[in-house]
Write a protein that holds these residues in place. Structure first.
Motif, PDB file in Angstrom:
ATOM      1  N   ARG A  45     -17.748  -6.016   2.074  1.00  0.00           N
ATOM      2  CA  ARG A  45     -18.262  -7.588   2.341  1.00  0.00           C
ATOM      3  C   ARG A  45     -17.205  -8.410   1.767  1.00  0.00           C
ATOM      4  NH1 ARG A  45     -23.933  -7.313   2.618  1.00  0.00           N
ATOM      5  NH2 ARG A  45     -24.005  -9.394   2.376  1.00  0.00           N
ATOM      6  N   ASP A  67     -15.132  -8.991   4.689  1.00  0.00           N
ATOM      7  CA  ASP A  67     -15.891  -9.895   5.830  1.00  0.00           C
ATOM      8  C   ASP A  67     -15.690 -11.273   5.371  1.00  0.00           C
ATOM      9  OD1 ASP A  67     -16.779  -7.310   7.462  1.00  0.00           O
ATOM     10  OD2 ASP A  67     -18.587  -7.539   6.206  1.00  0.00           O
ATOM     11  N   ARG A  68     -15.998 -11.663   4.221  1.00  0.00           N
ATOM     12  CA  ARG A  68     -15.899 -12.938   3.912  1.00  0.00           C
ATOM     13  C   ARG A  68     -14.506 -13.668   3.877  1.00  0.00           C
ATOM     14  NH1 ARG A  68     -19.205 -16.619   0.530  1.00  0.00           N
ATOM     15  NH2 ARG A  68     -20.831 -14.802   0.214  1.00  0.00           N
ATOM     16  N   ASN A  95     -11.966 -12.655   5.989  1.00  0.00           N
ATOM     17  CA  ASN A  95     -11.638 -12.845   7.353  1.00  0.00           C
ATOM     18  C   ASN A  95     -12.538 -14.066   7.845  1.00  0.00           C
ATOM     19  OD1 ASN A  95     -10.124 -10.655   7.189  1.00  0.00           O
ATOM     20  ND2 ASN A  95     -11.758  -9.209   7.940  1.00  0.00           N
ATOM     21  N   ARG A  96     -13.519 -14.438   7.256  1.00  0.00           N
ATOM     22  CA  ARG A  96     -14.099 -15.706   7.951  1.00  0.00           C
ATOM     23  C   ARG A  96     -13.626 -16.983   7.007  1.00  0.00           C
ATOM     24  NH1 ARG A  96     -18.825 -12.769   6.622  1.00  0.00           N
ATOM     25  NH2 ARG A  96     -19.236 -14.129   4.878  1.00  0.00           N
ATOM     26  N   MET A  97     -12.855 -17.039   6.065  1.00  0.00           N
ATOM     27  CA  MET A  97     -12.182 -18.097   5.224  1.00  0.00           C
ATOM     28  C   MET A  97     -11.033 -18.598   5.870  1.00  0.00           C
ATOM     29  SD  MET A  97     -12.760 -16.484   1.418  1.00  0.00           S
ATOM     30  CE  MET A  97     -12.022 -17.893   0.308  1.00  0.00           C
ATOM     31  N   ARG A  98     -10.993 -20.104   5.660  1.00  0.00           N
ATOM     32  CA  ARG A  98      -9.811 -20.712   6.607  1.00  0.00           C
ATOM     33  C   ARG A  98      -8.857 -21.010   5.413  1.00  0.00           C
ATOM     34  NH1 ARG A  98     -10.749 -22.186  11.572  1.00  0.00           N
ATOM     35  NH2 ARG A  98     -12.924 -22.017  12.452  1.00  0.00           N
ATOM     36  N   THR A 135      -6.751 -15.304  -1.299  1.00  0.00           N
ATOM     37  CA  THR A 135      -8.008 -15.200  -0.311  1.00  0.00           C
ATOM     38  C   THR A 135      -8.915 -14.296  -0.756  1.00  0.00           C
ATOM     39  OG1 THR A 135      -6.670 -16.420   1.422  1.00  0.00           O
ATOM     40  CG2 THR A 135      -8.646 -15.322   2.061  1.00  0.00           C
TER      41      THR A 135
END
Length: 308
Positions: free
Chosen positions: A160, A163-164, A166-169, A176
């Motif tokens: 999880r 997942d998070r 990988n979504r963060m810019r 990160t």
């Protein structure tokens, strides 16, 4: 063995380190009397297709230059073949090289080691995990027979966090990951798992995470399956039980030394076949997303020949 060696290069790995690391590796191989050609794809499917062509045409060995993603991609072409794999680890995590005792971020040394191993015929046969399952994206990198992995299949809290992240810019890296972990902790809850080991009875348990290790490392040096041995025909299955947030914060830093295995909330099983079932969880293997649970993993003995 063919005297032509294939360099399998990810030019973007390690913020461009792989492109530079390929040069000393190629020099070491040529100095040892081998001819060298490079395989660089436009994307992962293209790179894998090109590598499979090189293997089919008879390369003497494949040297993966990059990070764990590049090594994982090479496994999809080499598993079950006689073609050995060498590793020049210059990525972010480098967990496969670390688990196998290979040089990390020392491209010249890694290149020399691979060249010497080829000249002297030093090859270590290691196990690989092979993942299939109804939730798994069969037909992805590994093809219809499943996906191969060398280190750890992870699921639960750690996946999880991935997942998070990988979504963060934000720029990739430790910051990160740490930020994603802090945010995931805020919404943390254990997951109801169904775990099957070697076809035995189903173990139903609340768990923070379950990691199925062929090797010991994941996440850039965390020894989640600290005692895993990659040539014994068995996985080490690390189950971190129902932890509170405060307990998880205390236990997680111990993963870097492997001392978390002594905690009463941690259980380790050994098995050659594992099935994991839980809702809403993505499985990762060698740091790459596989797809949602359920998945099944089989430890396949001597599936890869490694230059060591």
């Amino acid at each position: 063995m063919s005297a032509e060696i294939t360099l399998f290069v990810n030019p973007t790995a390690g913020s461009g380190r792989a492109a530079h690391a390929a040069q000393p590796a190629a020099s070491a191989l040529r100095d040892a009397g081998f001819s060298v050609r490079s395989v660089v794809g436009g994307d992962a499917p293209d790179a894998l297709a090109r590598l499979r062509t090189a293997v089919r045409e008879g390369t003497g060995a494949v040297i993966a230059v990059g990070g764990d993603g590049m090594v994982s991609l090479a496994m999809q072409a080499l598993a079950g073949t006689e073609v050995p794999l060498g590793v020049v680890a210059v990525g972010t995590g480098n967990d496969f090289a670390r688990a196998m005792g290979l040089p990390v971020r020392e491209p010249a040394r890694a290149g020399r080691l691979a060249a010497e191993a080829l000249k002297e015929g030093r090859v270590r046969e290691i196990d690989l995990g092979r993942v299939t399952g109804t939730g798994h994206a069969v037909g992805g990198p590994g093809g219809v027979g499943g996906t191969w992995y060398g280190t750890v299949l992870c699921s639960g809290f750690d996946s999880r966090v991935n997942d998070r992240g990988n979504r963060m810019r934000l720029p990739a890296g430790r910051f990160t990951y740490d930020l994603a972990m802090a945010l995931e902790l805020a919404a943390f809850r254990p997951f109801p798992y169904r775990i099957t080991l070697d076809g035995g009875p189903v173990l139903e348990t609340e768990a923070t995470l379950v990691a199925v290790g062929n090797g010991s490392f994941y996440g850039g040096g965390m020894r989640i399956c600290a005692d895993a041995v990659p040539d014994d025909g068995l996985f080490d299955v690390t189950v971190v039980g129902d932890c509170s947030r405060s307990t998880l914060l205390k236990v997680f830093p111990r993963v870097y030394k492997g001392t978390h295995l002594d905690h009463p909330k941690v259980t380790v099983h050994r098995a050659s076949k594992v099935t994991l079932e839980a809702a809403g969880i993505t499985a990762y293997a060698d740091g790459e997303p596989l797809g949602p649970l359920p998945v099944s993993a089989e430890c396949v003995p001597a599936a890869l020949r490694l230059l060591a």
